[in-house]
Scaffold this motif. Structure first.
Motif, mmCIF file in Angstrom:
data_model
loop_
_atom_site.group_PDB
_atom_site.id
_atom_site.type_symbol
_atom_site.label_atom_id
_atom_site.label_comp_id
_atom_site.label_asym_id
_atom_site.label_seq_id
_atom_site.Cartn_x
_atom_site.Cartn_y
_atom_site.Cartn_z
ATOM 1 N N ILE A 178 0.864 -1.182 0.000
ATOM 2 C CA ILE A 178 0.000 0.000 0.000
ATOM 3 C C ILE A 178 0.899 1.230 0.000
ATOM 4 O O ILE A 178 1.762 1.373 0.868
ATOM 5 N N HIS A 231 -4.765 7.033 3.708
ATOM 6 C CA HIS A 231 -6.029 7.575 4.219
ATOM 7 C C HIS A 231 -7.215 6.640 3.935
ATOM 8 O O HIS A 231 -8.285 6.800 4.503
ATOM 9 N N HIS A 232 -7.023 5.630 3.072
ATOM 10 C CA HIS A 232 -8.057 4.630 2.806
ATOM 11 C C HIS A 232 -7.969 3.451 3.781
ATOM 12 O O HIS A 232 -8.867 2.616 3.811
ATOM 13 N N CYS A 233 -6.887 3.379 4.545
ATOM 14 C CA CYS A 233 -6.663 2.258 5.463
ATOM 15 C C CYS A 233 -7.449 2.443 6.755
ATOM 16 O O CYS A 233 -7.668 3.566 7.200
ATOM 17 N N ILE A 234 -7.836 1.331 7.348
ATOM 18 C CA ILE A 234 -8.554 1.341 8.630
ATOM 19 C C ILE A 234 -7.781 0.470 9.611
ATOM 20 O O ILE A 234 -7.399 -0.656 9.291
ATOM 21 N N SER A 258 -19.418 3.700 11.020
ATOM 22 C CA SER A 258 -18.308 4.095 10.152
ATOM 23 C C SER A 258 -17.069 4.442 10.951
ATOM 24 O O SER A 258 -17.159 5.081 11.999
ATOM 25 N N GLN A 303 0.408 7.428 -0.308
ATOM 26 C CA GLN A 303 -0.677 8.314 -0.728
ATOM 27 C C GLN A 303 -2.052 7.654 -0.566
ATOM 28 O O GLN A 303 -3.079 8.330 -0.646
ATOM 29 N N CYS A 304 -2.071 6.362 -0.287
ATOM 30 C CA CYS A 304 -3.339 5.643 -0.079
ATOM 31 C C CYS A 304 -3.616 5.326 1.386
ATOM 32 O O CYS A 304 -4.630 4.702 1.700
ATOM 33 N N PHE A 321 -4.374 6.897 8.998
ATOM 34 C CA PHE A 321 -5.383 5.858 8.797
ATOM 35 C C PHE A 321 -6.690 6.295 9.462
ATOM 36 O O PHE A 321 -6.700 7.130 10.360
ATOM 37 N N ARG A 322 -7.768 5.668 9.063
ATOM 38 C CA ARG A 322 -9.011 5.793 9.809
ATOM 39 C C ARG A 322 -8.951 4.790 10.957
ATOM 40 O O ARG A 322 -8.156 3.855 10.933
#
Length: 135
Positions: free
Chosen positions: A94, A100-103, A133, A97-98, A120-121
């Motif tokens: 990963i 912020h899509h991770c949880i 969410s 730049q991605c 991360f979320r």
């Protein structure tokens, strides 16, 4: 998707896992994607934890496992430091730049702090299973 181990993926302490009495959080496990990463602070042997997890989960479910005790200066990278989350994400190919899509799913304040510091979320295991969410 990334998880803490104690009180998140496991409903039992790590010591119980190592003694062959570990139990998985089945509602959370059913809600997870096919593959996920594990990031956890621990005082236990990473190899022993990995071996014990293999008795509970098919090996292909866990994409990678990162434990602070895998590193020489383990106290410097413990959560709430984001370093282990970044290392786990990179091990799963990963790109930063991605992130912020991770949880990251965990039960402690240090899990939430590490997730946010990593970009991360975050979700608590109870709220994730309930369909709330991540923040």
């Amino acid at each position: 998707m990334f998880l803490d181990l104690s009180n998140t993926l496991l409903t039992t302490p790590k010591q119980e896992l190592l003694l062959g009495r570990g139990r998985l959080n089945q509602p959370l496990l059913r809600a997870l994607p096919r593959r996920f990463g594990i990031v956890s602070n621990t005082s236990k042997s990473p190899r022993a934890i990995s071996n014990a997890l293999e008795t509970l989960l098919p090996a292909d479910r866990i994409a990678t496992q990162i434990y602070n005790t895998s590193f020489k200066h383990s106290s410097l990278i413990k959560k709430p430091s984001p370093w282990m989350l970044w290392a786990c994400a990179r091990a799963m190919d990963i790109e930063p730049q991605c992130f912020h899509h991770c949880i990251y799913i965990g039960d402690k304040d240090t899990d939430r702090e590490a997730a946010h510091a990593a970009g991360f979320r975050y979700a608590h295991p109870d709220s994730f299973v309930a369909g709330i969410s991540p923040v």
